[in-house]
Design a protein around this motif. Structure first.
Motif, PDB file in Angstrom:
ATOM      1  N   ASP A 246       0.810  -1.212   0.000  1.00 59.06           N
ATOM      2  CA  ASP A 246       0.000   0.000   0.000  1.00 59.06           C
ATOM      3  C   ASP A 246       0.844   1.262   0.000  1.00 59.06           C
ATOM      4  O   ASP A 246       1.995   1.274   0.461  1.00 59.06           O
ATOM      5  N   CYS A 247       0.247   2.337  -0.526  1.00 58.83           N
ATOM      6  CA  CYS A 247       0.915   3.633  -0.541  1.00 58.83           C
ATOM      7  C   CYS A 247      -0.146   4.704  -0.730  1.00 58.83           C
ATOM      8  O   CYS A 247      -1.182   4.459  -1.356  1.00 58.83           O
ATOM      9  N   GLY A 248       0.082   5.890  -0.196  1.00 52.60           N
ATOM     10  CA  GLY A 248      -0.885   6.965  -0.376  1.00 52.60           C
ATOM     11  C   GLY A 248      -0.522   8.184   0.442  1.00 52.60           C
ATOM     12  O   GLY A 248       0.324   8.133   1.341  1.00 52.60           O
ATOM     13  N   CYS A 249      -1.156   9.299   0.114  1.00 51.32           N
ATOM     14  CA  CYS A 249      -0.987  10.509   0.904  1.00 51.32           C
ATOM     15  C   CYS A 249      -1.798  10.392   2.197  1.00 51.32           C
ATOM     16  O   CYS A 249      -2.763   9.624   2.262  1.00 51.32           O
ATOM     17  N   PRO A 250      -1.437  11.142   3.236  1.00 51.36           N
ATOM     18  CA  PRO A 250      -2.197  11.077   4.495  1.00 51.36           C
ATOM     19  C   PRO A 250      -3.660  11.414   4.276  1.00 51.36           C
ATOM     20  O   PRO A 250      -4.008  12.235   3.426  1.00 51.36           O
ATOM     21  N   TYR A 251      -4.495  10.801   5.085  1.00 50.11           N
ATOM     22  CA  TYR A 251      -5.933  11.009   4.958  1.00 50.11           C
ATOM     23  C   TYR A 251      -6.277  12.488   5.151  1.00 50.11           C
ATOM     24  O   TYR A 251      -5.825  13.134   6.094  1.00 50.11           O
ATOM     25  N   GLY A 252      -7.078  13.026   4.230  1.00 51.38           N
ATOM     26  CA  GLY A 252      -7.532  14.398   4.337  1.00 51.38           C
ATOM     27  C   GLY A 252      -6.529  15.428   3.870  1.00 51.38           C
ATOM     28  O   GLY A 252      -6.654  16.608   4.223  1.00 51.38           O
ATOM     29  N   THR A 253      -5.527  15.025   3.082  1.00 46.21           N
ATOM     30  CA  THR A 253      -4.533  15.973   2.584  1.00 46.21           C
ATOM     31  C   THR A 253      -5.219  17.137   1.865  1.00 46.21           C
ATOM     32  O   THR A 253      -6.015  16.931   0.953  1.00 46.21           O
ATOM     33  N   ALA A 254      -4.910  18.357   2.287  1.00 49.13           N
ATOM     34  CA  ALA A 254      -5.519  19.555   1.699  1.00 49.13           C
ATOM     35  C   ALA A 254      -4.530  20.184   0.727  1.00 49.13           C
ATOM     36  O   ALA A 254      -3.905  21.203   1.019  1.00 49.13           O
ATOM     37  N   GLY A 255      -4.367  19.581  -0.409  1.00 52.22           N
ATOM     38  CA  GLY A 255      -3.431  20.064  -1.416  1.00 52.22           C
ATOM     39  C   GLY A 255      -3.137  18.968  -2.408  1.00 52.22           C
ATOM     40  O   GLY A 255      -3.641  17.839  -2.297  1.00 52.22           O
ATOM     41  N   GLN A 256      -2.338  19.288  -3.409  1.00 55.29           N
ATOM     42  CA  GLN A 256      -1.996  18.305  -4.435  1.00 55.29           C
ATOM     43  C   GLN A 256      -1.219  17.153  -3.827  1.00 55.29           C
ATOM     44  O   GLN A 256      -0.332  17.340  -2.997  1.00 55.29           O
ATOM     45  N   CYS A 257      -1.543  15.928  -4.259  1.00 53.54           N
ATOM     46  CA  CYS A 257      -0.880  14.719  -3.786  1.00 53.54           C
ATOM     47  C   CYS A 257      -0.099  14.102  -4.942  1.00 53.54           C
ATOM     48  O   CYS A 257      -0.658  13.864  -6.012  1.00 53.54           O
ATOM     49  N   THR A 258       1.192  13.847  -4.724  1.00 55.25           N
ATOM     50  CA  THR A 258       2.033  13.173  -5.710  1.00 55.25           C
ATOM     51  C   THR A 258       2.590  11.914  -5.086  1.00 55.25           C
ATOM     52  O   THR A 258       3.326  11.963  -4.100  1.00 55.25           O
ATOM     53  N   ILE A 259       2.215  10.759  -5.641  1.00 50.76           N
ATOM     54  CA  ILE A 259       2.648   9.461  -5.143  1.00 50.76           C
ATOM     55  C   ILE A 259       3.629   8.887  -6.151  1.00 50.76           C
ATOM     56  O   ILE A 259       3.308   8.730  -7.327  1.00 50.76           O
ATOM     57  N   THR A 260       4.845   8.571  -5.697  1.00 47.14           N
ATOM     58  CA  THR A 260       5.884   8.045  -6.585  1.00 47.14           C
ATOM     59  C   THR A 260       6.296   6.658  -6.118  1.00 47.14           C
ATOM     60  O   THR A 260       6.725   6.483  -4.976  1.00 47.14           O
ATOM     61  N   CYS A 261       6.144   5.675  -7.000  1.00 48.24           N
ATOM     62  CA  CYS A 261       6.523   4.292  -6.712  1.00 48.24           C
ATOM     63  C   CYS A 261       7.767   3.976  -7.541  1.00 48.24           C
ATOM     64  O   CYS A 261       7.673   3.766  -8.754  1.00 48.24           O
ATOM     65  N   SER A 262       8.941   3.978  -6.875  1.00 49.93           N
ATOM     66  CA  SER A 262      10.197   3.818  -7.610  1.00 49.93           C
ATOM     67  C   SER A 262      11.206   3.105  -6.739  1.00 49.93           C
ATOM     68  O   SER A 262      10.898   2.673  -5.628  1.00 49.93           O
ATOM     69  N   VAL A 263      12.436   2.975  -7.252  1.00 53.27           N
ATOM     70  CA  VAL A 263      13.575   2.332  -6.607  1.00 53.27           C
ATOM     71  C   VAL A 263      13.339   0.815  -6.526  1.00 53.27           C
ATOM     72  O   VAL A 263      12.394   0.354  -5.879  1.00 53.27           O
ATOM     73  N   GLY A 264      14.218   0.040  -7.173  1.00 50.49           N
ATOM     74  CA  GLY A 264      14.061  -1.405  -7.180  1.00 50.49           C
ATOM     75  C   GLY A 264      12.861  -1.807  -8.016  1.00 50.49           C
ATOM     76  O   GLY A 264      12.295  -1.018  -8.773  1.00 50.49           O
ATOM     77  N   THR A 265      12.445  -3.040  -7.894  1.00 47.73           N
ATOM     78  CA  THR A 265      11.294  -3.543  -8.627  1.00 47.73           C
ATOM     79  C   THR A 265      10.120  -3.776  -7.687  1.00 47.73           C
ATOM     80  O   THR A 265      10.278  -3.862  -6.475  1.00 47.73           O
ATOM     81  N   ASP A 266       8.923  -3.847  -8.263  1.00 49.41           N
ATOM     82  CA  ASP A 266       7.690  -4.184  -7.530  1.00 49.41           C
ATOM     83  C   ASP A 266       7.244  -3.103  -6.560  1.00 49.41           C
ATOM     84  O   ASP A 266       6.478  -3.383  -5.635  1.00 49.41           O
ATOM     85  N   ALA A 267       7.685  -1.845  -6.730  1.00 53.79           N
ATOM     86  CA  ALA A 267       7.220  -0.782  -5.844  1.00 53.79           C
ATOM     87  C   ALA A 267       5.712  -0.622  -5.992  1.00 53.79           C
ATOM     88  O   ALA A 267       5.189  -0.503  -7.094  1.00 53.79           O
ATOM     89  N   CYS A 268       4.988  -0.631  -4.882  1.00 55.05           N
ATOM     90  CA  CYS A 268       3.522  -0.481  -4.825  1.00 55.05           C
ATOM     91  C   CYS A 268       2.789  -1.634  -5.502  1.00 55.05           C
ATOM     92  O   CYS A 268       1.574  -1.542  -5.729  1.00 55.05           O
ATOM     93  N   LYS A 269       3.496  -2.730  -5.845  1.00 56.77           N
ATOM     94  CA  LYS A 269       2.838  -3.856  -6.513  1.00 56.77           C
ATOM     95  C   LYS A 269       1.833  -4.507  -5.571  1.00 56.77           C
ATOM     96  O   LYS A 269       2.082  -4.670  -4.383  1.00 56.77           O
ATOM     97  N   ASP A 270       0.653  -4.854  -6.121  1.00 57.06           N
ATOM     98  CA  ASP A 270      -0.428  -5.524  -5.380  1.00 57.06           C
ATOM     99  C   ASP A 270      -0.954  -4.676  -4.228  1.00 57.06           C
ATOM    100  O   ASP A 270      -1.647  -5.202  -3.355  1.00 57.06           O
ATOM    101  N   GLY A 271      -0.641  -3.391  -4.199  1.00 56.70           N
ATOM    102  CA  GLY A 271      -1.064  -2.551  -3.087  1.00 56.70           C
ATOM    103  C   GLY A 271      -2.279  -1.698  -3.398  1.00 56.70           C
ATOM    104  O   GLY A 271      -2.729  -1.583  -4.544  1.00 56.70           O
ATOM    105  N   THR A 272      -2.818  -1.092  -2.343  1.00 52.66           N
ATOM    106  CA  THR A 272      -3.903  -0.120  -2.469  1.00 52.66           C
ATOM    107  C   THR A 272      -3.288   1.275  -2.435  1.00 52.66           C
ATOM    108  O   THR A 272      -2.664   1.662  -1.446  1.00 52.66           O
TER     109      THR A 272
END
Length: 622
Positions: A246-272
């Protein structure tokens, strides 16, 4: 008779020993200068008696005879080079750079020279002794449980999907996580993995409320409130996730959210992957190999744009689900090799929606008609558009636009909207604002014989009355919608057929406004194989990754000439004997993390502005 048989048996034994034991019979020299070698007996032609071969030094034939007790069986090898005729003929374990050695053993395993590998001690349990659902782990020589993709010993702490130990928990013999010692704040309860969260049903069997906008669920009391006891983070939020899950911005973020899945393989794989920033734009960047792949589920914000950029090799591949049904301007970019391949499904919202299938090969291959979920009556709804470009799946919907001014591309870094939106307040229905219908943009319409005059209605100024909320006034500011100016009447024209004289050769319509700038993330090039050439596009900063064993070996790696460049040699032996061409007047970084990575590499970075070399792997950069 018995004495004759005994003599024959002794004679046969002497003959067998004579056939196998080599001591230089028939040769002038009997010994060898190198210890371990023997002098091979002379061989003669049985008919002529002429010398044929032998009298040279070599290893005893018995060592290569499977029937001999001196036979050197695999994986051990004989220390003998037939080309140089050197070696002491000892039967030992291989000692190459990739071969296992005694120093590789980690307790409680010990080295077994007959098998040339690390083995478990005799006192350790065997795989047959593990009781289901437990499994055997040869690295720890113990029975344990597979949880969150990792092997856990009985009694060890439970971990999150990212490998972090959860305090006050331990793995039980039935492979469950004991959370009885976990203390959660407020009305939160621990889940099966010891993570504190608000439950749908309390332990007493009574239900907790489901919150509807504008109220939200307080993370501590688990009740519906207009303001939470833990203030949500304000302003733009950048979150980076390097592991599967799983990966995500904190709940209720009041602004633009940028989620980056990088470094190595399988980043954020099978996650919510959740944006958690309703009312603000969200960008999900899947940059590394297999990032956001598998059964990943991406949820966009309510009432704001969602951009998903699948740029890594095999990123967003599999049964990925992208839910932008309550978002606006949903954009999915599949630029990586085999990106978005499989049964990926995208639920689009209102506004400009798009899919770009640019990755070669096989980007978007496998998507079917069920992969595209458009809003109800999207083809006739004002303010909705869809466009597919590149290697579009055959079952993709045809491009259309019901937006005044044509199709608009959502930028990768859109600006935060400045017009406040009227909240959805239970029991309150805002007045309907009449809007004149706008004819859809269809090639060939209007016809030369007909003239369509657009209607420019006057939209009244709307002031929302304050809505009282029991116990607390609702801070609501009126929203003023400006009057839309009248549109000029277009002169009737006939569509130009492709290739017609004087025409541009097509019916593509461009908007008259200034082009919308598209921000691009740094380029990531996944380089695989040996003796290959991997080059950056030269349009932006670039990272070349060689992650597998021997990847980029004896290869040519070309950085962009005018942008910063990073070369990562992660696999053992990666970038070995390679040629790396750095940038001009820009920064160059080399990270050699694998064993013997970047060894014997020819690096041309004399024209770079700044150079940085990190050789953390054993024998790296030699």
């Amino acid at each position: 008779m018995s004495s004759k048989m005994a003599c024959v048996s002794i004679l046969s034994l002497l003959l067998v020993n004579r056939l196998h034991a080599q001591n230089g019979a028939g040769c002038y020299l009997k010994t060898c200068p190198i210890a371990g070698q023997v002098r091979i007996d002379a061989k003669f032609d049985p008919r002529t008696g002429a010398f044929v071969s032998g009298c040279n030094c070599a290893c005893a034939p018995e060592i290569s005879d499977p029937a001999s007790p001196l036979f050197c069986a695999e994986p051990r090898t004989v220390n003998w080079d037939p080309l140089t005729l050197t070696g002491d003929c000892l039967c030992t374990c291989p000692s190459g750079i990739w071969d296992k050695k005694a120093s590789d053993c980690v307790a409680p395993t010990t080295w077994d020279s007959s098998m040339c590998e690390c083995v478990c001690p005799s006192w350790a349990p065997t795989a047959a002794e593990c009781v289901l659902p437990q499994t055997y782990n040869p690295e720890t020589c113990s029975c344990g449980c597979e949880m969150n993709g990792r092997h856990h010993m009985i009694g060890s702490p439970c971990t999150t999907v990212n490998g972090m130990a959860i305090e006050r928990t331990f793995v039980t013999a039935d492979c469950s996580c004991d959370t009885t010692l976990v203390q959660c704040p407020g009305n939160q309860v621990p889940d099966t993995m010891g993570n504190c969260a608000c439950p749908e049903v309390h332990s007493s069997g009574l239900y907790l409320p489901t919150c509807q906008p504008p109220s939200v669920k307080d993370p501590i009391s688990c009740d519906c409130v207009t303001t939470t006891t833990t203030l949500p983070p304000a302003g733009p939020m950048d979150v980076s996730c390097d592991n599967a899950g799983d990966c995500g911005c904190p709940y209720g973020t009041a602004g633009q959210c940028t989620i980056t899945c990088s470094v190595g393989t399988d980043a954020c794989k099978d996650g919510t992957i959740k944006c958690n920033n309703d009312g603000y734009p969200c960008i999900v960047n899947c940059l590394s190999g297999s990032a956001c792949a598998g059964s990943a589920h991406i949820t966009g914000p309510r009432g704001a744009s969602l951009s998903v950029n699948c740029l890594g090799g095999q990123s967003c591949e599999g049964s990925v689900q992208i839910d932008g049904s309550v978002s606006t301007d949903v954009s999915v970019v599949c630029d990586g090799s085999q990106a978005c391949k499989g049964s990926m499904a995208v639920a689009y919202g209102l506004g400009s929606n798009s899919l770009q299938c640019n990755g070669s090969p096989d980007a978007c291959v496998g998507m079917s008609a069920g992969s595209f979920v458009l809003p109800s009556n999207a083809h006739t709804t004002i303010g909705v558009a869809f466009q597919c470009s590149g290697q579009c799946p055959p079952d993709a919907p045809a491009s259309f636009s019901n937006i005044i001014g044509g199709f608009q591309t959502t930028p990768l870094n859109p600006t935060i909207p400045t017009i406040p939106q009227i909240p959805n307040i239970p029991g309150y229905t805002p007045p309907t604002i009449p809007v004149a219908p706008v004819p859809p943009m269809i090639p060939g319409y209007p016809s030369p014989a007909a003239t369509v005059t657009p209607i420019a209605p006057t939209i009244p100024v709307f002031t929302a009355p304050p809505i009282p909320i029991p116990g607390q006034p609702y801070p609501y500011n009126p929203v003023v919608v400006p009057t839309v100016p009248s549109l000029p009447t277009p002169a009737p024209t006939s569509p130009v057929a492709p290739g017609a004289p004087g025409g541009s050769g097509g019916t593509l319509i461009f908007g008259s406004g200034d082009p919308i700038p598209v921000g691009q993330p740094d380029e990531v090039v996944m380089c695989e194989g040996t003796a290959v050439t991997c080059s950056c596009s030269g349009t932006r900063p670039c990272t070349i990754k060689c992650e597998d064993k021997d990847s980029c070996k004896e290869s040519t790696l070309n950085c962009p000439a005018n942008f910063d460049c990073t070369v990562v040699c992660m696999g053992d032996g990666s970038c070995k004997s390679s040629t790396i061409n750095g940038p001009n007047a820009k920064d160059f970084t080399l990270n050699a993390a694998g064993i013997s990575s970047a060894s014997d590499a020819a690096i041309s970075a004399k024209d770079a502005l700044h150079t940085a070399y990190t050789c953390s792997g054993k024998d790296a950069c030699k």
